[in-house]
Motif scaffolding. Structure first.
Motif, PDB file in Angstrom:
ATOM      1  N   ASN A  58      -5.198   3.211  -1.738  1.00 23.60           N
ATOM      2  CA  ASN A  58      -4.540   2.814  -0.616  1.00 23.60           C
ATOM      3  C   ASN A  58      -4.978   1.881   0.824  1.00 23.60           C
ATOM      4  O   ASN A  58      -4.509   1.507   1.203  1.00 23.60           O
ATOM      5  CB  ASN A  58      -3.481   3.108  -0.511  1.00 23.60           C
ATOM      6  CG  ASN A  58      -2.857   3.460  -1.619  1.00 23.60           C
ATOM      7  OD1 ASN A  58      -1.557   2.712  -2.365  1.00 23.60           O
ATOM      8  ND2 ASN A  58      -2.470   5.201  -1.854  1.00 23.60           N
ATOM      9  N   ARG A  59      -6.388   2.780   1.266  1.00 28.54           N
ATOM     10  CA  ARG A  59      -6.287   2.668   2.724  1.00 28.54           C
ATOM     11  C   ARG A  59      -7.195   1.152   2.378  1.00 28.54           C
ATOM     12  O   ARG A  59      -7.743   0.201   3.880  1.00 28.54           O
ATOM     13  CB  ARG A  59      -7.104   3.477   3.227  1.00 28.54           C
ATOM     14  CG  ARG A  59      -6.397   4.852   3.229  1.00 28.54           C
ATOM     15  CD  ARG A  59      -6.923   6.157   3.514  1.00 28.54           C
ATOM     16  NE  ARG A  59      -8.401   5.670   2.581  1.00 28.54           N
ATOM     17  CZ  ARG A  59      -9.724   7.020   2.594  1.00 28.54           C
ATOM     18  NH1 ARG A  59      -9.484   7.223   3.789  1.00 28.54           N
ATOM     19  NH2 ARG A  59     -10.225   6.754   1.492  1.00 28.54           N
ATOM     20  N   PHE A 102      -5.635  -4.729   7.309  1.00 27.14           N
ATOM     21  CA  PHE A 102      -4.159  -3.895   6.180  1.00 27.14           C
ATOM     22  C   PHE A 102      -3.272  -4.356   6.649  1.00 27.14           C
ATOM     23  O   PHE A 102      -2.464  -4.283   7.659  1.00 27.14           O
ATOM     24  CB  PHE A 102      -4.659  -2.417   6.953  1.00 27.14           C
ATOM     25  CG  PHE A 102      -3.855  -1.722   6.788  1.00 27.14           C
ATOM     26  CD1 PHE A 102      -3.860  -1.055   5.315  1.00 27.14           C
ATOM     27  CD2 PHE A 102      -2.456  -0.833   6.817  1.00 27.14           C
ATOM     28  CE1 PHE A 102      -3.588  -0.544   4.687  1.00 27.14           C
ATOM     29  CE2 PHE A 102      -1.924   0.043   6.248  1.00 27.14           C
ATOM     30  CZ  PHE A 102      -2.022   0.160   4.810  1.00 27.14           C
ATOM     31  N   THR A 156      -6.535  -1.352  -0.398  1.00 24.47           N
ATOM     32  CA  THR A 156      -6.090  -2.435  -1.306  1.00 24.47           C
ATOM     33  C   THR A 156      -4.736  -1.834  -1.389  1.00 24.47           C
ATOM     34  O   THR A 156      -4.363  -1.747  -0.483  1.00 24.47           O
ATOM     35  CB  THR A 156      -6.465  -1.868  -3.095  1.00 24.47           C
ATOM     36  OG1 THR A 156      -5.857  -0.577  -3.810  1.00 24.47           O
ATOM     37  CG2 THR A 156      -7.850  -1.681  -3.066  1.00 24.47           C
ATOM     38  N   LEU A 157      -4.068  -3.354  -1.669  1.00 24.78           N
ATOM     39  CA  LEU A 157      -2.834  -3.553  -1.936  1.00 24.78           C
ATOM     40  C   LEU A 157      -2.301  -3.573  -3.655  1.00 24.78           C
ATOM     41  O   LEU A 157      -3.693  -3.909  -4.582  1.00 24.78           O
ATOM     42  CB  LEU A 157      -2.110  -4.719  -1.140  1.00 24.78           C
ATOM     43  CG  LEU A 157      -2.608  -5.466   0.108  1.00 24.78           C
ATOM     44  CD1 LEU A 157      -1.694  -6.324   0.387  1.00 24.78           C
ATOM     45  CD2 LEU A 157      -1.488  -3.820   1.372  1.00 24.78           C
ATOM     46  N   GLY A 174       0.487  -5.957   3.889  1.00 19.64           N
ATOM     47  CA  GLY A 174       1.274  -5.657   2.945  1.00 19.64           C
ATOM     48  C   GLY A 174       3.187  -5.747   3.152  1.00 19.64           C
ATOM     49  O   GLY A 174       3.511  -5.863   4.286  1.00 19.64           O
ATOM     50  N   SER A 193       2.801   3.024   2.614  1.00 22.91           N
ATOM     51  CA  SER A 193       1.755   3.106   4.271  1.00 22.91           C
ATOM     52  C   SER A 193       3.214   2.584   5.579  1.00 22.91           C
ATOM     53  O   SER A 193       2.733   2.867   6.710  1.00 22.91           O
ATOM     54  CB  SER A 193       1.796   1.627   4.396  1.00 22.91           C
ATOM     55  OG  SER A 193       2.633   0.544   4.717  1.00 22.91           O
ATOM     56  N   SER A 211       0.847  -1.394  -0.115  1.00 27.10           N
ATOM     57  CA  SER A 211       0.353  -0.138  -0.217  1.00 27.10           C
ATOM     58  C   SER A 211       1.031   1.425   0.184  1.00 27.10           C
ATOM     59  O   SER A 211       1.863   0.682   1.152  1.00 27.10           O
ATOM     60  CB  SER A 211      -0.854   0.240   1.458  1.00 27.10           C
ATOM     61  OG  SER A 211      -1.281   1.029   1.264  1.00 27.10           O
TER      62      SER A 211
END
Ligand code: OGA
Ligand code: MN
Length: 292
Positions: free
Chosen positions: A258-259, A210, A261-262, A212, A118, A115
């Motif tokens: 981006n909050r 969340f 999905t990756l 990544g 992040s 993301s």
């Protein structure tokens, strides 16, 4: 005209049209796009002849722009406006970058599921990527739906992660790729950011997982156990059924949240040119993100 949407995947992602994104957006259009982002998380606009300035103006309608790792690297850049992120394998002089160049290192880091930003607080909200020059094969970008990933977790895992937080670190992916030559000053420029593993997306109210590749540590856990756990959760989140693969055409603008999905880039022949430009919105309270 108003926004038209055509779903491109059973869980998320829609092709968007009906709004001229090369011109200033009305408040209604911003609201319509936000509502679509809350639902679909990734929007694909085809055939957009955007200049760099038009892309910046479009992005700015949603909030202040994020510069990400440019703060750490302070490299000579090809694009004049620092708010345009040069997602290409072209060096500052305009030539295809050397195979072992820092530019390609960044591109390989982008091939790990992540993301954007992040590793910093504030993190990124939307990113928008515009395709200018494409290689003859490969170089797709894949997106994974973290809301669907959360929904599909076993109840036991949902309960386990409910209160957990993870530390995200900017240089973690670089170090994973064998690049460790950073000065202490660079290492300190972006201190790690900490994010809950379970989040509620403010625009949709949906819960999401969340994770990544920037996440390197579950707070309070031993390192080896936490890395394996994060790896497991990432593997869960990026199963084929949660993934959309974007095959680029010149002129595409793909925007993603981006909050929720990756994404990751996919392999291509780095001797061929691949040039895209990214703009990214910071997830700050003054951003114009929620639909009315
Ligand atoms: C990005 C990114 C992947 C790609 O621009 O943030 O991760 O396919 N890009 O270039
Ligand atoms: Mn990215």
């Amino acid at each position: 005209m108003s926004l038209r949407l055509k779903p491109l995947h059973s869980l998320f992602v829609a092709e968007a049209s009906g709004i001229d994104i090369t011109r200033p957006l009305s408040d209604t259009e911003v609201r319509q796009i936000n509502a679509a982002m809350n639902e679909y998380a990734v929007l694909v606009w085809r055939g957009q002849p955007l200049t760099g300035q038009q892309q910046i103006d479009f992005a700015k309608s949603f909030g202040p722009l994020d510069l990400g790792l440019k703060k750490v690297f302070k490299r000579k850049e090809r694009l004049e406006d620092e708010r345009l992120i040069d997602i290409s394998n072209v060096d500052a002089e305009g030539n295809v970058a050397r195979r072992d160049s820092p530019k390609n290192l960044s591109n390989f880091a982008n091939q790990l599921w992540h993301s954007d930003s992040s590793f910093q607080d504030p993190r990124a909200a939307y990113s928008m990527l515009h395709a200018l020059v494409l290689p003859s094969w490969g170089g797709n970008t894949e997106f994974a739906d973290l809301r669907a990933a959360y929904d599909a977790l076993p109840d036991r895992t949902k309960a386990e992660i409910e209160e957990l937080r993870a530390e995200h670190y900017a240089l973690h992916t670089r170090i994973l790729l064998g690049d460790e030559a950073y000065t202490d000053e660079q290492k300190k420029t972006i201190p790690p950011a900490v994010w809950a593993l379970v989040q509620t997306h403010p625009g949709s109210g949906r819960k999401l997982l969340f994770v990544g590749v920037h996440a390197r540590q579950v707070i309070g856990w031993p390192t080896a156990e936490s890395r394996m756990y994060l790896q497991d959760l990432l593997e869960h989140a990026t199963q084929r059924e949660f993934v959309y693969r974007h095959e680029w055409q010149v002129g595409d603008l793909v925007m993603w949240d981006n909050r929720s999905t990756l994404h990751r880039g996919r392999r291509y022949d780095i001797a061929e040119r691949r040039e895209l430009r990214r703009t990214t919105i910071e997830n700050v309270p003054e951003a114009r993100l929620m639909a009315a």
